[in-house]
Design a protein around this motif. Sequence first.
Motif, short mmCIF file in Angstrom:
data_model
loop_
_atom_site.label_atom_id
_atom_site.label_comp_id
_atom_site.label_asym_id
_atom_site.label_seq_id
_atom_site.Cartn_x
_atom_site.Cartn_y
_atom_site.Cartn_z
N ALA A 86 0.96 -1.29 0.11
CA ALA A 86 -0.10 0.19 -0.01
C ALA A 86 0.63 1.31 -0.02
CB ALA A 86 -0.97 -0.02 1.27
N LYS A 87 2.20 1.22 0.43
CA LYS A 87 3.09 2.23 0.41
C LYS A 87 3.77 2.40 -1.14
CE LYS A 87 3.98 1.75 5.26
NZ LYS A 87 5.03 1.23 6.20
N GLY A 88 3.64 1.35 -1.78
CA GLY A 88 4.31 1.34 -3.16
C GLY A 88 5.37 0.20 -3.06
N GLU A 89 5.45 -0.66 -2.15
CA GLU A 89 6.49 -1.66 -2.22
C GLU A 89 6.25 -2.70 -3.52
OE1 GLU A 89 9.44 -3.89 0.60
OE2 GLU A 89 7.39 -4.44 0.85
N ASN A 90 7.13 -3.19 -4.29
CA ASN A 90 6.94 -4.00 -5.32
C ASN A 90 6.89 -5.49 -4.81
OD1 ASN A 90 9.44 -4.77 -5.33
ND2 ASN A 90 10.09 -3.31 -6.95
N LEU A 91 6.29 -6.26 -5.97
CA LEU A 91 6.04 -7.76 -5.61
C LEU A 91 7.45 -8.43 -5.10
CD1 LEU A 91 4.34 -10.22 -5.26
CD2 LEU A 91 4.84 -10.64 -7.65
N THR A 92 8.71 -8.03 -6.19
CA THR A 92 9.99 -8.61 -5.89
C THR A 92 10.44 -8.29 -4.41
OG1 THR A 92 10.38 -8.23 -8.21
CG2 THR A 92 12.32 -8.37 -6.60
N ASP A 93 10.32 -7.11 -3.94
CA ASP A 93 11.04 -6.71 -2.54
C ASP A 93 9.97 -7.52 -1.43
OD1 ASP A 93 12.84 -5.30 -3.65
OD2 ASP A 93 12.12 -3.28 -2.97
N THR A 94 8.75 -7.68 -1.80
CA THR A 94 7.98 -8.39 -0.74
C THR A 94 8.25 -9.98 -0.77
OG1 THR A 94 6.06 -6.88 -1.41
CG2 THR A 94 5.59 -9.00 -0.24
N ILE A 95 8.72 -10.35 -1.78
CA ILE A 95 9.11 -11.64 -1.81
C ILE A 95 10.29 -11.97 -1.29
CG2 ILE A 95 9.57 -13.78 -3.16
CD1 ILE A 95 6.74 -13.29 -3.08
N ARG A 96 11.39 -11.08 -1.59
CA ARG A 96 12.82 -11.07 -1.02
C ARG A 96 12.58 -11.00 0.59
NH1 ARG A 96 15.10 -6.52 -4.82
NH2 ARG A 96 16.24 -7.78 -6.38
N THR A 97 11.52 -10.41 1.12
CA THR A 97 11.40 -10.24 2.48
C THR A 97 10.79 -11.51 3.27
OG1 THR A 97 11.12 -7.74 2.28
CG2 THR A 97 10.25 -8.85 4.28
N VAL A 98 9.64 -11.90 2.54
CA VAL A 98 8.85 -12.99 3.22
C VAL A 98 9.64 -14.13 3.05
CG1 VAL A 98 6.95 -14.49 2.89
CG2 VAL A 98 6.58 -11.88 2.74
N GLU A 99 10.58 -14.41 1.92
CA GLU A 99 11.45 -15.61 1.96
C GLU A 99 12.43 -15.84 3.31
OE1 GLU A 99 14.57 -16.58 -0.32
OE2 GLU A 99 14.93 -14.60 -1.00
N ARG A 100 12.66 -14.79 3.78
CA ARG A 100 13.72 -14.61 4.87
C ARG A 100 12.83 -14.79 6.15
NH1 ARG A 100 16.23 -11.76 0.99
NH2 ARG A 100 18.60 -11.57 1.47
#
Length: 310
Positions: A86-100
């Motif tokens: 909702a703040k403009g983060e893209n899918l790539t960064d979301t996945i990079r985060t969640v996979e950790r």
Amino acid sequence: MMSLKGRDIISIRDLKKEEIELILDSAEKMEPYARGEKFLKLMEGKILGTLFFEPSTRTRLSFTAAMQRLGGQVMGFSGTGITSMAKGENLTDTIRTVERYCDIIVIRHPLEGSARLAAEISSKPVINAGDGANQHPTQTLLDLYTIRKVKGKIKGLNVALLGDLKYARTMRSLACALAMFGAELTLISPRGLEMAPDILSEIENRYGKKPYQTNDIDAGLRKADVIYICRIQKERFEDKYEAERMQKAFRITPEILSQCKDEVAILHPLPKVTEIDPRVDEMKAAKYFDQTFYGVPVRMALLALISGVM
Ligand code: NCD
């Protein structure tokens, strides 16, 4: 030894027939645990991340139930309103985060190809829980499991796929898998919602099957052993009025079923809207709520095999 350890499941085509059979056979063993009659700790200490960018009831909750019945934990979100997207983060960064944060990722997203992208980014296994109108491989696994349970086999059955064959990812995944397992396909859709040519040519070139295609419900259903129906995928239409018109015109009723084989089984991935007359819910042919339960043992088997604990 066949192994699914560490595997991404993005399209049903990612799996060979023997691998699908392994998942279905393993799901049989999971049933008492899926029902809560016995207890397992196979995935104790593991976390499943469920990222749902599109609405879901069964897929998300049955993945959750499956992980918890295996003794594991679940974290995730449904809807992006309260995430940093909702703040403009893209899918790539979301996945990079969640996979950790987790061990396996389940993703549902409105864009075709999004799950494949997530799998390329993530070092942890990714399971596609539906990418737009493209694929929904775990639904297909539980659909195959249900057909096997109800009919005792898949090969040689006449399976009619009925409804929105253009936009329903469940149909695109299932059509390929049924051809792989040697079923005879009848494809019935409203005009303009026919199965896309990529799937038709795959069915023909890879599995040597030529589906019978029609826009006429009555003619298409008479020979069916299994009727698999889905709703018109209204959210993927530009013209919502057109979607509603088609929805009303395509409907299974007890009257239509009286023309079908006595032992016909009706499946539906759910949610259903108006395409099944409520009187059908009470008939013995209606198997769709049993089908929703089978999502639990099938997803348990898949999670355990991908983690390498089974
Ligand atoms: C389906 C989906 O999301 O593709 N639902 C499901 O996963 N059981 C079917 C649909 O939405 O029509």
